[in-house]
Design a protein around this motif. Sequence first.
Motif, PDB file in Angstrom:
ATOM      1  N   VAL A  28     -56.753 -81.381 -29.425  1.00 54.96           N
ATOM      2  CA  VAL A  28     -55.307 -81.150 -29.347  1.00 54.96           C
ATOM      3  C   VAL A  28     -54.638 -82.253 -28.521  1.00 54.96           C
ATOM      4  O   VAL A  28     -53.583 -82.778 -28.896  1.00 54.96           O
ATOM      5  CB  VAL A  28     -55.008 -79.750 -28.766  1.00 54.96           C
ATOM      6  CG1 VAL A  28     -53.520 -79.542 -28.602  1.00 54.96           C
ATOM      7  CG2 VAL A  28     -55.586 -78.674 -29.670  1.00 54.96           C
ATOM      8  N   ILE A  65     -54.418 -85.474 -30.802  1.00 51.78           N
ATOM      9  CA  ILE A  65     -53.349 -85.511 -31.814  1.00 51.78           C
ATOM     10  C   ILE A  65     -51.975 -85.570 -31.134  1.00 51.78           C
ATOM     11  O   ILE A  65     -51.051 -86.202 -31.644  1.00 51.78           O
ATOM     12  CB  ILE A  65     -53.438 -84.311 -32.792  1.00 51.78           C
ATOM     13  CG1 ILE A  65     -52.535 -84.519 -34.027  1.00 51.78           C
ATOM     14  CG2 ILE A  65     -53.079 -83.003 -32.140  1.00 51.78           C
ATOM     15  CD1 ILE A  65     -53.024 -85.525 -34.990  1.00 51.78           C
ATOM     16  N   ASN A  66     -51.868 -84.966 -29.963  1.00 53.24           N
ATOM     17  CA  ASN A  66     -50.605 -85.059 -29.229  1.00 53.24           C
ATOM     18  C   ASN A  66     -50.325 -86.492 -28.777  1.00 53.24           C
ATOM     19  O   ASN A  66     -49.178 -86.933 -28.798  1.00 53.24           O
ATOM     20  CB  ASN A  66     -50.600 -84.112 -28.028  1.00 53.24           C
ATOM     21  CG  ASN A  66     -50.325 -82.681 -28.450  1.00 53.24           C
ATOM     22  OD1 ASN A  66     -49.752 -82.448 -29.514  1.00 53.24           O
ATOM     23  ND2 ASN A  66     -50.747 -81.726 -27.655  1.00 53.24           N
ATOM     24  N   ALA A  97     -49.102 -88.147 -31.864  1.00 49.92           N
ATOM     25  CA  ALA A  97     -47.789 -87.617 -32.269  1.00 49.92           C
ATOM     26  C   ALA A  97     -46.675 -88.132 -31.369  1.00 49.92           C
ATOM     27  O   ALA A  97     -45.556 -88.371 -31.822  1.00 49.92           O
ATOM     28  CB  ALA A  97     -47.818 -86.087 -32.253  1.00 49.92           C
ATOM     29  N   THR A  98     -46.993 -88.305 -30.083  1.00 50.15           N
ATOM     30  CA  THR A  98     -45.984 -88.810 -29.149  1.00 50.15           C
ATOM     31  C   THR A  98     -45.972 -90.337 -29.114  1.00 50.15           C
ATOM     32  O   THR A  98     -45.283 -90.929 -28.282  1.00 50.15           O
ATOM     33  CB  THR A  98     -46.243 -88.270 -27.725  1.00 50.15           C
ATOM     34  OG1 THR A  98     -47.602 -88.564 -27.376  1.00 50.15           O
ATOM     35  CG2 THR A  98     -46.010 -86.789 -27.644  1.00 50.15           C
ATOM     36  N   PHE A 140     -51.193 -84.403 -41.039  1.00 50.17           N
ATOM     37  CA  PHE A 140     -50.189 -85.017 -40.159  1.00 50.17           C
ATOM     38  C   PHE A 140     -49.458 -86.134 -40.899  1.00 50.17           C
ATOM     39  O   PHE A 140     -48.227 -86.240 -40.840  1.00 50.17           O
ATOM     40  CB  PHE A 140     -50.874 -85.578 -38.901  1.00 50.17           C
ATOM     41  CG  PHE A 140     -49.907 -86.064 -37.856  1.00 50.17           C
ATOM     42  CD1 PHE A 140     -49.523 -85.247 -36.805  1.00 50.17           C
ATOM     43  CD2 PHE A 140     -49.373 -87.348 -37.926  1.00 50.17           C
ATOM     44  CE1 PHE A 140     -48.625 -85.694 -35.850  1.00 50.17           C
ATOM     45  CE2 PHE A 140     -48.467 -87.803 -36.979  1.00 50.17           C
ATOM     46  CZ  PHE A 140     -48.093 -86.967 -35.935  1.00 50.17           C
ATOM     47  N   GLN A 144     -46.827 -85.015 -43.233  1.00 51.28           N
ATOM     48  CA  GLN A 144     -45.593 -84.520 -42.601  1.00 51.28           C
ATOM     49  C   GLN A 144     -44.818 -85.601 -41.854  1.00 51.28           C
ATOM     50  O   GLN A 144     -43.683 -85.385 -41.450  1.00 51.28           O
ATOM     51  CB  GLN A 144     -45.936 -83.408 -41.609  1.00 51.28           C
ATOM     52  CG  GLN A 144     -46.501 -82.174 -42.271  1.00 51.28           C
ATOM     53  CD  GLN A 144     -46.820 -81.110 -41.235  1.00 51.28           C
ATOM     54  OE1 GLN A 144     -46.010 -80.798 -40.400  1.00 51.28           O
ATOM     55  NE2 GLN A 144     -48.028 -80.573 -41.294  1.00 51.28           N
ATOM     56  N   ASN A 145     -45.443 -86.753 -41.612  1.00 44.93           N
ATOM     57  CA  ASN A 145     -44.802 -87.820 -40.841  1.00 44.93           C
ATOM     58  C   ASN A 145     -44.959 -89.146 -41.574  1.00 44.93           C
ATOM     59  O   ASN A 145     -46.067 -89.712 -41.602  1.00 44.93           O
ATOM     60  CB  ASN A 145     -45.439 -87.918 -39.450  1.00 44.93           C
ATOM     61  CG  ASN A 145     -45.209 -86.659 -38.633  1.00 44.93           C
ATOM     62  OD1 ASN A 145     -44.192 -86.512 -37.974  1.00 44.93           O
ATOM     63  ND2 ASN A 145     -46.158 -85.732 -38.710  1.00 44.93           N
TER      64      ASN A 145
END
Lengths: 268, 350
Positions: free
Chosen positions: B224, B227-228, B231-232, B248, B251-252
């Motif tokens: 987690v 992936i954070n 994502a950031t 991911f 979606q991005n």
Amino acid sequence: MNRWLKAYIALAAVFLLLPMALVVVVSLSSAQFVIFPPPGFSLKWFARVLQDTSFMRPLWNSIQLGLLSTIMAAMLAVPAAIVLVRRRPPGAEAIQTFLLSPLALPSLVLAIALLFFLSSIGLGNTYIGLLIGHVVIVLPYLLRTVLAVYSASDPRIEEAAYTLGANPWRAFWRVTLPAIRPGLFAGGMFAFLISFDEVAVALMLSNASNMTLPVSILGYLVNNYDPAVAAISVIKMAIVVVVLIAVEKFYGLGSLTLPQRGGTASHG
Amino acid sequence: MILQSEIRPARKRARFLPALAIALGALGLFAAHDAAAQKITVVASGGIWLESAKQNFAACYKERTGSDPDILVLNSGEVINRIRANKENPSIHVALLSEIDAIRAGREGLLDKLDASKAPNLKDVPEVFRKQWDDYATIQNFGAMIVMYNKDKIKEPPKDWKTLIDNTIAGKYGNRVSFPAVTMAWGPQFTWFLTTLYNGSEDEVFAKYKAMAPNIAKYWVNPVDAINMFATKEVDILVYWDGRAYDFAKQNAWAGAYIPDPGAFQSAAMLAKVKNAPEASWQYIDCVLSPKAQLGHASMIKYPVVNSKVVYPDDLKAVLTPLEKVRQPEFLKFMDKIPAWIERWNKEIQ
């Protein structure tokens, strides 16, 4: 209060509150991932967890288990404190240390030991086993506060009650219990919150029907990265805040502080 | 003055016995509750995995037997501990284990060998998914560790693993790269995979880990967190699980995911029947391996499954790592080295 002390207190408050504030902000995120700052705000994660039985059932289980383990721990802690403080049996110090010893063990070690022991007597992964595990975990918190308060109370008041003809039960109900109530209440609150947050023992001893919220959150966190966990954490925080507000309203947090008067014993 | 010690024993008993009866009654109620709830208990991972287990496997089981299984969310280590704690009357009946824990559990005698006469769908599971486990467990679904990258920052992602590693050492991506740590649950498998790229040399792989370290934002342990970080946009390249990576990227638009040459190592969830578990456990295992439940599971979790009769729709097939692109780790060759690898990692890299 001087300026530096005020600044120090403000800094400590920020240090304590900031992580919680971040969790609240993330729980309101519209993003699919835990991103800070959030790109937008939404209540969808709250809607999601409120409809999700894999969160709501464990939440209810945690509340039940917290209350039950606190009550059972109180039923053990109060008589233990009375005996340890007033009777001082041989080995009282050793008994007290033994009763507080779960605090000294890493909770994971305690959890694995409990799992193997309770399984060997047929209680592994049962509700009774889980309850026993939580009572063991929370008992020291209750015992410690009750001991502290009871040690500070004046034994002559109980003796006066007996002299005036009160039987032991009446003396306990009318004199001892009111004297230890602040400790019992404060310890009970600690005990409930410790049980409510406890992971290791519940991880080892719970089963599918009595899984607790921290275990459910942990399982979710390992495999998922959306803000649903932040939303359920906010709900969990809200419950704690509501409990504190209720205590303040109906009892008064100030009355949970220890009595100012000195006592004869040295516990605490 | 009346002291507590002066209370007569008979009065004590009179108060004690009703209290004892109430306590025993309460215990009896709890025990009855536990007994009434006695049914098969199975394991799933949390979140979408749990949802899939409910919708695909448990639904099939209920259709066949009329009852719901209890589903526990536990990791492999917790499952093993629970089974070891009560071998005669296990609290878990169908286990979901890591590959190495499944081998260990089989060796320890904690599992029953899988039997196609009791779970007929096993016949459609190729032997490669069971062989290393000596039929004590079968792969339920598998994934691979691939590369995610930020398309805005990395215009030409490296085609193969060795180039990625060399570029990272050379600082081509700054320190905005994240690889899994050896201490991560599947870190040893990844290390084994890297040894296959470097002539089987562990020393060379650890030398690469060390050389990359200054340019690695973080050797990740928690998926987690990893992936954070991506994502950031704290990292531009992340070595991560395929299903989540593709999801991911879908979606991005700024994110991409691909399998570097010469492929990736296979990581799997192992399904096993616990020894002394009820016979109904076979029904659940058969359900998990049925083509319908397997396809439903793959559709939800975006990882490939093992029943050879499953036909993926095209859109799903596009995001599943094909079997020919993954290499199954040779667990028996390296599993005993893992403690030494972790010690070396802690001393030399961390």
